[in-house]
Design a protein around this motif. Sequence first.
Motif, PDB file in Angstrom:
ATOM      1  N   GLN A  28       0.831  -1.200   0.000  1.00 52.17           N
ATOM      2  CA  GLN A  28       0.000   0.000   0.000  1.00 52.17           C
ATOM      3  C   GLN A  28       0.869   1.255   0.000  1.00 52.17           C
ATOM      4  O   GLN A  28       0.545   2.256  -0.655  1.00 52.17           O
ATOM      5  CB  GLN A  28      -0.931  -0.017   1.204  1.00 52.17           C
ATOM      6  CG  GLN A  28      -2.255   0.662   0.975  1.00 52.17           C
ATOM      7  CD  GLN A  28      -3.099  -0.028  -0.089  1.00 52.17           C
ATOM      8  OE1 GLN A  28      -3.516  -1.163   0.074  1.00 52.17           O
ATOM      9  NE2 GLN A  28      -3.353   0.677  -1.181  1.00 52.17           N
ATOM     10  N   LYS A  32       1.577   4.334  -3.413  1.00 52.67           N
ATOM     11  CA  LYS A  32       1.453   5.792  -3.333  1.00 52.67           C
ATOM     12  C   LYS A  32       2.608   6.529  -4.017  1.00 52.67           C
ATOM     13  O   LYS A  32       2.534   7.745  -4.208  1.00 52.67           O
ATOM     14  CB  LYS A  32       1.386   6.224  -1.867  1.00 52.67           C
ATOM     15  CG  LYS A  32       0.176   5.693  -1.108  1.00 52.67           C
ATOM     16  CD  LYS A  32       0.237   6.100   0.363  1.00 52.67           C
ATOM     17  CE  LYS A  32      -0.944   5.544   1.147  1.00 52.67           C
ATOM     18  NZ  LYS A  32      -0.857   5.889   2.590  1.00 52.67           N
ATOM     19  N   ASP A  63      -5.907  -1.682  -1.776  1.00 55.35           N
ATOM     20  CA  ASP A  63      -6.750  -0.583  -2.252  1.00 55.35           C
ATOM     21  C   ASP A  63      -6.011   0.079  -3.412  1.00 55.35           C
ATOM     22  O   ASP A  63      -5.002   0.750  -3.215  1.00 55.35           O
ATOM     23  CB  ASP A  63      -6.998   0.409  -1.127  1.00 55.35           C
ATOM     24  CG  ASP A  63      -7.866   1.584  -1.568  1.00 55.35           C
ATOM     25  OD1 ASP A  63      -8.315   1.597  -2.741  1.00 55.35           O
ATOM     26  OD2 ASP A  63      -8.085   2.497  -0.751  1.00 55.35           O
ATOM     27  N   ALA A  65      -7.492   2.172  -5.657  1.00 49.62           N
ATOM     28  CA  ALA A  65      -8.333   3.242  -6.194  1.00 49.62           C
ATOM     29  C   ALA A  65      -7.550   4.498  -6.536  1.00 49.62           C
ATOM     30  O   ALA A  65      -7.831   5.154  -7.547  1.00 49.62           O
ATOM     31  CB  ALA A  65      -9.453   3.562  -5.207  1.00 49.62           C
ATOM     32  N   ASN A  66      -6.578   4.877  -5.732  1.00 51.32           N
ATOM     33  CA  ASN A  66      -5.897   6.152  -5.937  1.00 51.32           C
ATOM     34  C   ASN A  66      -4.451   6.000  -6.405  1.00 51.32           C
ATOM     35  O   ASN A  66      -3.653   6.920  -6.248  1.00 51.32           O
ATOM     36  CB  ASN A  66      -5.929   6.953  -4.627  1.00 51.32           C
ATOM     37  CG  ASN A  66      -7.343   7.294  -4.204  1.00 51.32           C
ATOM     38  OD1 ASN A  66      -8.144   7.766  -5.006  1.00 51.32           O
ATOM     39  ND2 ASN A  66      -7.665   7.036  -2.944  1.00 51.32           N
ATOM     40  N   SER A  67      -4.133   4.850  -6.990  1.00 54.17           N
ATOM     41  CA  SER A  67      -2.763   4.598  -7.447  1.00 54.17           C
ATOM     42  C   SER A  67      -2.690   4.579  -8.968  1.00 54.17           C
ATOM     43  O   SER A  67      -3.596   4.063  -9.641  1.00 54.17           O
ATOM     44  CB  SER A  67      -2.259   3.264  -6.895  1.00 54.17           C
ATOM     45  OG  SER A  67      -0.946   2.998  -7.362  1.00 54.17           O
ATOM     46  N   VAL A  68      -1.611   5.130  -9.499  1.00 54.82           N
ATOM     47  CA  VAL A  68      -1.379   5.073 -10.948  1.00 54.82           C
ATOM     48  C   VAL A  68      -0.619   3.805 -11.325  1.00 54.82           C
ATOM     49  O   VAL A  68      -0.479   3.481 -12.510  1.00 54.82           O
ATOM     50  CB  VAL A  68      -0.580   6.297 -11.438  1.00 54.82           C
ATOM     51  CG1 VAL A  68      -1.341   7.571 -11.160  1.00 54.82           C
ATOM     52  CG2 VAL A  68       0.813   6.345 -10.793  1.00 54.82           C
ATOM     53  N   GLU A  89      -7.527  -6.982 -11.400  1.00 52.78           N
ATOM     54  CA  GLU A  89      -6.579  -6.003 -10.858  1.00 52.78           C
ATOM     55  C   GLU A  89      -5.176  -6.162 -11.447  1.00 52.78           C
ATOM     56  O   GLU A  89      -4.364  -5.241 -11.368  1.00 52.78           O
ATOM     57  CB  GLU A  89      -6.489  -6.151  -9.328  1.00 52.78           C
ATOM     58  CG  GLU A  89      -7.792  -5.916  -8.593  1.00 52.78           C
ATOM     59  CD  GLU A  89      -8.538  -7.224  -8.339  1.00 52.78           C
ATOM     60  OE1 GLU A  89      -9.373  -7.241  -7.424  1.00 52.78           O
ATOM     61  OE2 GLU A  89      -8.281  -8.217  -9.071  1.00 52.78           O
ATOM     62  N   ASN A 265       6.150  10.649  -6.105  1.00 51.57           N
ATOM     63  CA  ASN A 265       5.830  11.324  -4.850  1.00 51.57           C
ATOM     64  C   ASN A 265       6.989  11.045  -3.899  1.00 51.57           C
ATOM     65  O   ASN A 265       7.107   9.948  -3.350  1.00 51.57           O
ATOM     66  CB  ASN A 265       4.516  10.776  -4.288  1.00 51.57           C
ATOM     67  CG  ASN A 265       4.098  11.449  -2.999  1.00 51.57           C
ATOM     68  OD1 ASN A 265       4.929  11.829  -2.175  1.00 51.57           O
ATOM     69  ND2 ASN A 265       2.793  11.591  -2.800  1.00 51.57           N
TER      70      ASN A 265
END
Length: 281
Positions: A28, A32, A63, A65-68, A89, A265
């Motif tokens: 996880q 990010k 999760d 959902a918010n990962s490229v 996935e 990031n």
Amino acid sequence: MKLIECPRDAMQGLVQFVPTETKVAYLQALLKVGFHTIDFGSFVSPKAIPQLRDTAQVLAQLDLANSVSKLLAIVANMRGATEAAAYHEISYIGFPLSVSETFQRRNTNKSIAEAMQEVARMQELCHQKSKVLVVYLSMGFGNPYNDPWSAATVRSFVEQLQQLGVQIVSLSDTIGVADPGVITELFSYLIPAFPDLEFGAHLHTAPATWQDKVDAAYRAGCQRFDGALRGFGGCPMAKDELVGNMPTENLVAYFENIGLNLGLNKQALEEALARSGTVFL
């Protein structure tokens, strides 16, 4: 530039089982950072790689959902490929095809000819399931078994893979001994000859030689690099002592120093680096 983070390769040789919840938390954190792909697990026999017997359970808890980042799973046969392809996935399925007959049998219990037949079936499966097959040419820069190796031999493998429809071929320095000159020679030879293929570099390395290897591959035109944070891991099937993975943080520093914007990031990268210490005790 595509950076592929390989926690699967980093974990697979660990003797002590990493709890599923620890794997999930680490993955996880990696999701990010902004890596192109995360080589997160494998669908292989738990007898061969017991560390990754919980890959399906790990995947169920991620999760995305918010990962490229896209997910890649390694397989050793059609059974594993069929299992991996069932998960929406997972975008990429990776298969190790060795240039060395000895290592192919040691790694997947198949001959090269049998493994190439598996590749053909996997490529068809990937086409049907909207996945992309990534073939890793293990022992791509030579081998310790005195099996035949040459740039022409590697090219012959690539030609066969292209004929089967494979789009991504990653050259693997499985035991970490590739000379930078050989890396330059091979990528300079293959990339112009196969403009429709994407070539990657999966380079295991000792701490003192990583930069020369990366520099050689990049300057020869490679735009896809595998790494693992802090250089953890290596191939447990190759020889008795492990040679570590290419440290991802070194790749990041190298490419940023030559002016490339990787779009990562940085705070998330630092947090993932810190968390890696709780995984690889």
